[in-house]
Design a protein around this motif. Sequence first.
Motif, mmCIF file in Angstrom:
data_model
loop_
_atom_site.group_PDB
_atom_site.id
_atom_site.type_symbol
_atom_site.label_atom_id
_atom_site.label_comp_id
_atom_site.label_asym_id
_atom_site.label_seq_id
_atom_site.Cartn_x
_atom_site.Cartn_y
_atom_site.Cartn_z
ATOM 1 N N ARG A 22 109.281 64.109 28.110
ATOM 2 C CA ARG A 22 110.568 63.627 27.602
ATOM 3 C C ARG A 22 110.522 62.137 27.302
ATOM 4 O O ARG A 22 111.166 61.664 26.373
ATOM 5 C CB ARG A 22 111.676 63.903 28.622
ATOM 6 N N SER A 23 109.755 61.379 28.102
ATOM 7 C CA SER A 23 109.752 59.926 27.916
ATOM 8 C C SER A 23 108.372 59.325 28.151
ATOM 9 O O SER A 23 108.251 58.125 28.369
ATOM 10 C CB SER A 23 110.775 59.265 28.856
ATOM 11 N N GLY A 24 107.323 60.161 28.105
ATOM 12 C CA GLY A 24 105.977 59.669 28.322
ATOM 13 C C GLY A 24 105.330 59.181 27.028
ATOM 14 O O GLY A 24 105.504 59.779 25.963
ATOM 15 N N TRP A 25 104.597 58.077 27.145
ATOM 16 C CA TRP A 25 103.936 57.472 25.984
ATOM 17 C C TRP A 25 102.518 57.038 26.361
ATOM 18 O O TRP A 25 102.256 56.636 27.493
ATOM 19 C CB TRP A 25 104.694 56.227 25.506
ATOM 20 N N TRP A 26 101.634 57.074 25.383
ATOM 21 C CA TRP A 26 100.359 56.374 25.503
ATOM 22 C C TRP A 26 100.608 54.905 25.180
ATOM 23 O O TRP A 26 101.186 54.575 24.132
ATOM 24 C CB TRP A 26 99.349 56.917 24.499
ATOM 25 N N PHE A 27 100.184 54.021 26.059
ATOM 26 C CA PHE A 27 100.361 52.581 25.877
ATOM 27 C C PHE A 27 98.995 51.949 25.690
ATOM 28 O O PHE A 27 98.064 52.192 26.474
ATOM 29 C CB PHE A 27 101.046 51.989 27.117
ATOM 30 N N GLN A 28 98.839 51.145 24.652
ATOM 31 C CA GLN A 28 97.615 50.376 24.433
ATOM 32 C C GLN A 28 98.008 48.963 24.018
ATOM 33 O O GLN A 28 98.981 48.772 23.266
ATOM 34 C CB GLN A 28 96.754 50.997 23.327
ATOM 35 N N ALA A 29 97.268 47.992 24.486
ATOM 36 C CA ALA A 29 97.570 46.606 24.138
ATOM 37 C C ALA A 29 96.344 45.740 24.358
ATOM 38 O O ALA A 29 95.447 46.092 25.135
ATOM 39 C CB ALA A 29 98.730 46.074 24.986
ATOM 40 N N GLY A 30 96.323 44.606 23.669
ATOM 41 C CA GLY A 30 95.339 43.595 24.023
ATOM 42 C C GLY A 30 95.686 43.053 25.389
ATOM 43 O O GLY A 30 96.871 43.001 25.773
#
Length: 512
Positions: free
Chosen positions: A221-229
């Motif tokens: 419902r509110s899960g995301w893959w997060f990627q960042a420098g």
Amino acid sequence: MPPSPTTVLIVGAGPTGLTLAIDLARRAVDVTIIDKAPQFPRSSRAKGPNPRSLEVLEDLGVVDEVLAAGAAPPPMRKYRGGVAIADATPFADARPTPDAPYDRGRMIAQWRLEEVLRDRLATYGVHVGLGRELVGLAQDRTTVTATLADGGEIPARYAVGCDGGHSAVRKLLGVPFEGKTDETQMMVCGDVEVTGPDRGLWHQWFDEDGAVMLCPIPGTRSGWWFQAGPETDASGAPVPPSLESFQRLFAKHAGLPGGLLSEATLLSTYRVNERLAERYRVGRVFLAGDAAHVHSIAGGLGMNTGIQDAYNLGWKLARVAAGRADAALLDTYEEERLPVAADVLDLSAERLRATLEAIKEPGGGLDTAIVPRTDGLGDGYRWSSLARGGATSRLRAGDRAPDAPCRDLATGAPRRLFETFAGPHFTLLGFGTGTAAALREASAAHEGDLLAYGVDAGGPHGLADDGGHARSAYGVGPGEDLLVLIRPDNHVGLIVPAADTRAVGEYLRAAA
């Protein structure tokens, strides 16, 4: 009393190991699969199977579950200075075709894909042994003996290391893992809970000193893959990933309140690794998946290359273990898969360079990493010793065998070529009426090992190519009579004229 040996021991229960275990189990091979983890992971990691892997999963009988649990890749929205400036839909013009039923990959959390694969494996009575860490490996002429951290031993006729980039199997074998780690290309990753952003989009915020990317995880419902420098401290050193650092990065680059991120799991720092094992086989032990090759994440090729390693190795191990083929068949695993991995390594590295250049400009984004070659459909083994016979205007021996919609002459019902290929057998296609005798001869001589189908070959048993899609996909002209032998991993093994009735038997005896 020492334990009875298993036929194949698989170390590592990720997508590669599970694919191999299913392929062996459906061929009635006694298989044991272990993993050092104390429990099954709930992390998302790889984003899902590409079109070629979906074809593999169809053959294994799980593609419907994967399609239902996953989602098509969403459009990518790109931002500069917190403002949306461009949308990209890399697959907007893609459509299924008669020869390739999957026009794009499927996004699915890796834990969910593994769950689907474990459920399928369980239907064969095989279950993953958790908390079983490999610490020793010895082999002689007939047996591999794995020693576990708890002092137990597992004897097996063969063993396969599917245990990731830090593979204990590879290290115990002493196989060099050559390549490089680029410490300058670093990224922090995690599964996060986020409220606010539109879940119909893959959000990508870029600016001059960093980026944040959020992709919705299907089935949540509110899960995301997060990627960042990575965030850096005052000295310029990377700050270890945490919910708080993710919140700061999100606020900095997206310009949105960091508090929208309420939870973060699978916290990791990713460095670009490009490495390839020097060998894929040492005696009775094999390497597959990340244990044999690691790539940049561009193009999403790592997990997919591992699934396809397993698909190549499974039928060969099964045939040798059953005494149906000489042990030399196992040498063709490295012969075929190592060059593919080397090519994938080059492709992913090139796509990473292109993407890093693209995101410097407004409107650039991760869509740059996606090119036709990343679908996996063009990977074949034309150089292989198992690629024999001639070619058509569309195919050569070693190529992936295309799909095509046909009609079953016995029932009148639609039947795809992939449906005839499905299962642990060779398939012989005979195009044209001149192949009827060869099909009958091959079917009788290799009963239980080969299924033969005439395509517009006459008689009640066979397929009608009403739309001409099969002849088109296989490059067989009107009035041309041709035999095409399909390997159990759905690659073309042999292409010969109908008059060459001995070629199929010679292939099966010599190459399989």
